[in-house]
Motif scaffolding. Sequence first.
Motif, PDB file in Angstrom:
ATOM      1  N   LEU A 120       0.829  -1.209   0.000  1.00 20.16           N
ATOM      2  CA  LEU A 120       0.000   0.000   0.000  1.00 20.16           C
ATOM      3  C   LEU A 120       0.861   1.256   0.000  1.00 20.16           C
ATOM      4  O   LEU A 120       0.570   2.226  -0.710  1.00 20.16           O
ATOM      5  N   ALA A 121       1.904   1.259   0.807  1.00 17.56           N
ATOM      6  CA  ALA A 121       2.779   2.430   0.880  1.00 17.56           C
ATOM      7  C   ALA A 121       3.491   2.663  -0.449  1.00 17.56           C
ATOM      8  O   ALA A 121       3.567   3.792  -0.944  1.00 17.56           O
ATOM      9  N   ALA A 122       4.020   1.586  -1.033  1.00 16.45           N
ATOM     10  CA  ALA A 122       4.719   1.728  -2.311  1.00 16.45           C
ATOM     11  C   ALA A 122       3.780   2.173  -3.411  1.00 16.45           C
ATOM     12  O   ALA A 122       4.121   3.038  -4.238  1.00 16.45           O
ATOM     13  N   ASP A 123       2.568   1.618  -3.427  1.00 17.14           N
ATOM     14  CA  ASP A 123       1.588   1.980  -4.445  1.00 17.14           C
ATOM     15  C   ASP A 123       1.190   3.444  -4.320  1.00 17.14           C
ATOM     16  O   ASP A 123       1.069   4.167  -5.313  1.00 17.14           O
ATOM     17  N   ALA A 124       0.988   3.894  -3.090  1.00 20.21           N
ATOM     18  CA  ALA A 124       0.604   5.285  -2.862  1.00 20.21           C
ATOM     19  C   ALA A 124       1.717   6.239  -3.245  1.00 20.21           C
ATOM     20  O   ALA A 124       1.478   7.305  -3.826  1.00 20.21           O
ATOM     21  N   GLU A 125       2.957   5.881  -2.927  1.00 20.31           N
ATOM     22  CA  GLU A 125       4.089   6.738  -3.275  1.00 20.31           C
ATOM     23  C   GLU A 125       4.246   6.839  -4.793  1.00 20.31           C
ATOM     24  O   GLU A 125       4.541   7.917  -5.332  1.00 20.31           O
ATOM     25  N   ASN A 126       4.027   5.736  -5.500  1.00 18.35           N
ATOM     26  CA  ASN A 126       4.119   5.765  -6.960  1.00 18.35           C
ATOM     27  C   ASN A 126       3.026   6.647  -7.559  1.00 18.35           C
ATOM     28  O   ASN A 126       3.267   7.415  -8.495  1.00 18.35           O
ATOM     29  N   ALA A 127       1.823   6.533  -6.987  1.00 21.72           N
ATOM     30  CA  ALA A 127       0.721   7.362  -7.470  1.00 21.72           C
ATOM     31  C   ALA A 127       0.998   8.834  -7.216  1.00 21.72           C
ATOM     32  O   ALA A 127       0.733   9.697  -8.049  1.00 21.72           O
ATOM     33  N   HIS A 128       1.555   9.128  -6.055  1.00 22.70           N
ATOM     34  CA  HIS A 128       1.858  10.516  -5.689  1.00 22.70           C
ATOM     35  C   HIS A 128       2.923  11.107  -6.610  1.00 22.70           C
ATOM     36  O   HIS A 128       2.846  12.263  -7.022  1.00 22.70           O
ATOM     37  N   SER A 129       3.917  10.297  -6.963  1.00 21.06           N
ATOM     38  CA  SER A 129       4.975  10.780  -7.851  1.00 21.06           C
ATOM     39  C   SER A 129       4.457  11.039  -9.258  1.00 21.06           C
ATOM     40  O   SER A 129       5.035  11.834 -10.012  1.00 21.06           O
ATOM     41  N   ASP A 130       3.342  10.383  -9.622  1.00 18.31           N
ATOM     42  CA  ASP A 130       2.734  10.600 -10.933  1.00 18.31           C
ATOM     43  C   ASP A 130       1.743  11.757 -10.923  1.00 18.31           C
ATOM     44  O   ASP A 130       1.033  11.977 -11.897  1.00 18.31           O
ATOM     45  N   GLY A 131       1.667  12.450  -9.781  1.00 18.50           N
ATOM     46  CA  GLY A 131       0.777  13.596  -9.680  1.00 18.50           C
ATOM     47  C   GLY A 131      -0.629  13.248  -9.226  1.00 18.50           C
ATOM     48  O   GLY A 131      -1.517  14.102  -9.242  1.00 18.50           O
ATOM     49  N   GLU A 132      -0.853  12.011  -8.821  1.00 18.10           N
ATOM     50  CA  GLU A 132      -2.163  11.598  -8.351  1.00 18.10           C
ATOM     51  C   GLU A 132      -2.195  11.650  -6.828  1.00 18.10           C
ATOM     52  O   GLU A 132      -1.191  11.881  -6.168  1.00 18.10           O
ATOM     53  N   GLY A 133      -3.381  11.408  -6.253  1.00 23.56           N
ATOM     54  CA  GLY A 133      -3.525  11.435  -4.802  1.00 23.56           C
ATOM     55  C   GLY A 133      -2.795  10.288  -4.135  1.00 23.56           C
ATOM     56  O   GLY A 133      -2.558   9.233  -4.741  1.00 23.56           O
ATOM     57  N   ALA A 134      -2.418  10.471  -2.883  1.00 21.60           N
ATOM     58  CA  ALA A 134      -1.687   9.443  -2.132  1.00 21.60           C
ATOM     59  C   ALA A 134      -2.673   8.421  -1.585  1.00 21.60           C
ATOM     60  O   ALA A 134      -3.033   8.433  -0.417  1.00 21.60           O
ATOM     61  N   HIS A 135      -3.141   7.544  -2.489  1.00 22.60           N
ATOM     62  CA  HIS A 135      -4.042   6.476  -2.081  1.00 22.60           C
ATOM     63  C   HIS A 135      -3.900   5.327  -3.076  1.00 22.60           C
ATOM     64  O   HIS A 135      -3.226   5.450  -4.097  1.00 22.60           O
ATOM     65  N   THR A 136      -4.540   4.221  -2.771  1.00 24.93           N
ATOM     66  CA  THR A 136      -4.531   3.092  -3.701  1.00 24.93           C
ATOM     67  C   THR A 136      -5.960   2.639  -3.935  1.00 24.93           C
ATOM     68  O   THR A 136      -6.878   2.979  -3.176  1.00 24.93           O
ATOM     69  N   ASP A 137      -6.161   1.845  -4.992  1.00 21.97           N
ATOM     70  CA  ASP A 137      -7.508   1.425  -5.360  1.00 21.97           C
ATOM     71  C   ASP A 137      -7.588  -0.098  -5.376  1.00 21.97           C
ATOM     72  O   ASP A 137      -6.769  -0.784  -4.753  1.00 21.97           O
ATOM     73  N   GLY A 138      -8.569  -0.636  -6.092  1.00 22.08           N
ATOM     74  CA  GLY A 138      -8.795  -2.078  -6.089  1.00 22.08           C
ATOM     75  C   GLY A 138      -7.600  -2.916  -6.469  1.00 22.08           C
ATOM     76  O   GLY A 138      -7.219  -3.849  -5.732  1.00 22.08           O
ATOM     77  N   PRO A 139      -6.953  -2.657  -7.601  1.00 23.92           N
ATOM     78  CA  PRO A 139      -5.776  -3.459  -7.962  1.00 23.92           C
ATOM     79  C   PRO A 139      -4.663  -3.396  -6.912  1.00 23.92           C
ATOM     80  O   PRO A 139      -3.993  -4.397  -6.646  1.00 23.92           O
ATOM     81  N   GLY A 140      -4.476  -2.211  -6.319  1.00 28.02           N
ATOM     82  CA  GLY A 140      -3.458  -2.091  -5.272  1.00 28.02           C
ATOM     83  C   GLY A 140      -3.800  -2.937  -4.064  1.00 28.02           C
ATOM     84  O   GLY A 140      -2.923  -3.568  -3.455  1.00 28.02           O
ATOM     85  N   LEU A 141      -5.088  -2.972  -3.691  1.00 27.39           N
ATOM     86  CA  LEU A 141      -5.511  -3.784  -2.549  1.00 27.39           C
ATOM     87  C   LEU A 141      -5.345  -5.269  -2.857  1.00 27.39           C
ATOM     88  O   LEU A 141      -4.944  -6.048  -1.982  1.00 27.39           O
ATOM     89  N   ARG A 142      -5.630  -5.674  -4.098  1.00 33.31           N
ATOM     90  CA  ARG A 142      -5.425  -7.085  -4.476  1.00 33.31           C
ATOM     91  C   ARG A 142      -3.963  -7.478  -4.287  1.00 33.31           C
ATOM     92  O   ARG A 142      -3.653  -8.533  -3.719  1.00 33.31           O
ATOM     93  N   ALA A 143      -3.068  -6.633  -4.788  1.00 35.43           N
ATOM     94  CA  ALA A 143      -1.640  -6.935  -4.664  1.00 35.43           C
ATOM     95  C   ALA A 143      -1.206  -6.957  -3.205  1.00 35.43           C
ATOM     96  O   ALA A 143      -0.375  -7.780  -2.802  1.00 35.43           O
ATOM     97  N   ALA A 144      -1.774  -6.064  -2.399  1.00 37.68           N
ATOM     98  CA  ALA A 144      -1.407  -5.998  -0.984  1.00 37.68           C
ATOM     99  C   ALA A 144      -1.847  -7.255  -0.248  1.00 37.68           C
ATOM    100  O   ALA A 144      -1.102  -7.804   0.585  1.00 37.68           O
ATOM    101  N   LEU A 145      -3.038  -7.749  -0.534  1.00 33.32           N
ATOM    102  CA  LEU A 145      -3.531  -8.964   0.125  1.00 33.32           C
ATOM    103  C   LEU A 145      -2.682 -10.180  -0.262  1.00 33.32           C
ATOM    104  O   LEU A 145      -2.417 -11.052   0.572  1.00 33.32           O
ATOM    105  N   ARG A 146      -2.255 -10.226  -1.513  1.00 31.94           N
ATOM    106  CA  ARG A 146      -1.411 -11.343  -1.940  1.00 31.94           C
ATOM    107  C   ARG A 146      -0.067 -11.306  -1.225  1.00 31.94           C
ATOM    108  O   ARG A 146       0.404 -12.327  -0.710  1.00 31.94           O
TER     109      ARG A 146
END
Length: 586
Positions: A120-146
């Motif tokens: 979740l942290a890595a996904d949010a940081e990547n999104a933030h660096s791309d100019g998006e909000g510091a959060h994750t969505d469905g695909p990010g949660l799937r990867a986190a659970l795995r």
Amino acid sequence: MAQVPQRFFDALAVRTWCGLSLSALGRAREEIDAINVYPVADGDTGTNLYLTVESAVAAVEAVFAAHAVGAGKPGPGLGSSEGPSLAETVGAMAHGALIGARGNSGTILAQLLRGLAQVLAADAENAHSDGEGAHTDGPGLRAALRHAAESARQAVAHPVEGTVLTVAAAAADAADGAEGDCADVARAAYDGARAALAATPDQLPALERAGVVDAGGHGLVTVLAALVETFTGRAPEPVTVPHARVAHDPADPVGECPVDGGFPDDPSVDDGGDGDGSGGPAFEVIYLLEAGDAAVARLRQRLDALGDSLVVVGGDGLWNVHVHVDDAGAAVEAGVEAGRPYRIRITHFGHGDAHTTHSERPPRERTQRAVVAVVPGEGLAGLYTEAGATTVLARPGEPPASGELVQAVRRAHAREVVLLPNDAELRHTAAAAAEQVRTEGVRVALIPTRSAVQGIAALAVHESGRRFDEDVVAMTSAAGATRYAEVAVAERQAWTTAGICQAGDVLGLIDGDVAVIGADVAEVAATVLDRMLAAGGELVTLVLGEEAPESVAGRLQARVRQAYLAVDTVVYRGGRQGALLLVGVE
């Protein structure tokens, strides 16, 4: 009441999920304890999971509180003007769970949360660096659970199917097949975990004989139900499970052990025994460990050879180690060779749990009255112990959970207990502990002491020979008549009630509020003392932290002798207590 749903997995969603998980585990704790039969019926899986999440919640709330103070709200905290990021929040959640993990199930849950947090942290940081909000969505949660399921399985020395590891893997598998947002993924993970939980009796004979599902798996399903509620606003139907046919002795409450740390629960590993609760190792050893990856790899091998039920979780230099062994000293020594072990908790199963029968423990007569106190340093712990109190050590950044206070009350083994939290932040934790032990027939009075110096004043007038109510009134009066202060060092820039402080400034707090900001410890301490004595006083208590300058106590004593002729001074060494100096004025 329906929960307001969160759209994305952001910092607020983490906070909401943690709070809902704690509430849900609180409601399910007794039921989960009751079905804990594999490999031994020690009945504390639900409690251990609750304590683990309680520690995670405390860490998350501390992050939010620090940022709230940084936004301009009054108080001594140190934060920034913006709210916490997702990375900060999930990092706090994982760290809190790691340092507060209890038992095998709690330790595995801590690793699940850590694995989740990493993605979740890595996904949010990547999104933030791309100019998006510091959060994750469905695909990010799937990867986190795995990643969570895989990292938890890797942390267990000898995984067994039909346990919480199986349930976590099923949740990840179901999430992989889900499309959509976080709500869709969370619902799929919950449904998959619930189905896997129902199948655990077919995988473990001990569960089938008892007619129950796996206790640790039930706890994980409860946490995933809270995740569904976080993103949908409504909790799914609770899991209903049959009661275990292997019952616990109601006259023998779990937790009456001679050492801190509780008893082992659903281990999710093969303990080498036959599942009937006999013939296993004599000790459960748990400790936090500061060590590098290579040293921990060697430690795993050594501990695996020493015993069973081995779970080592963590990373980045901090680990939580759990193992069952016959030679507790060797397990601790292995930790010393690997790095720096601390918060060491050793439980001897021969004192009535896990690998022995209840009949083997001789009954011990309860004392009439005891005092249980939370203390911030080893020096004060010795002082309180000499005065007859049972102590719970609160190290800097590691406040005790309610379960630790419950265990301390049980160790005191008294019919009547006076509880001294000695910290305003611990009042609710202490109240929860008091409520729990009252259900066990112990009469408990909570005195809302907000500092260790108030606890010293209360303990000084304690008399076990008088009536309980009279003793409580006298102790409460003594604590209430004691003003308290502390001198500490600011960690970062922040707004305070005395103005803006910078990192490294010396802060003088009186009754919890910042009153003085300066550069010299002795000068700030003297100013604090003068302000406190302006309202009068007969006795000054000084408790020196290990990092306080040696000259401070002498300078303050000389100042009192010169300016306040009728005032006495007493000095104690508090050890590593967080604050440089604690001050009490009676």
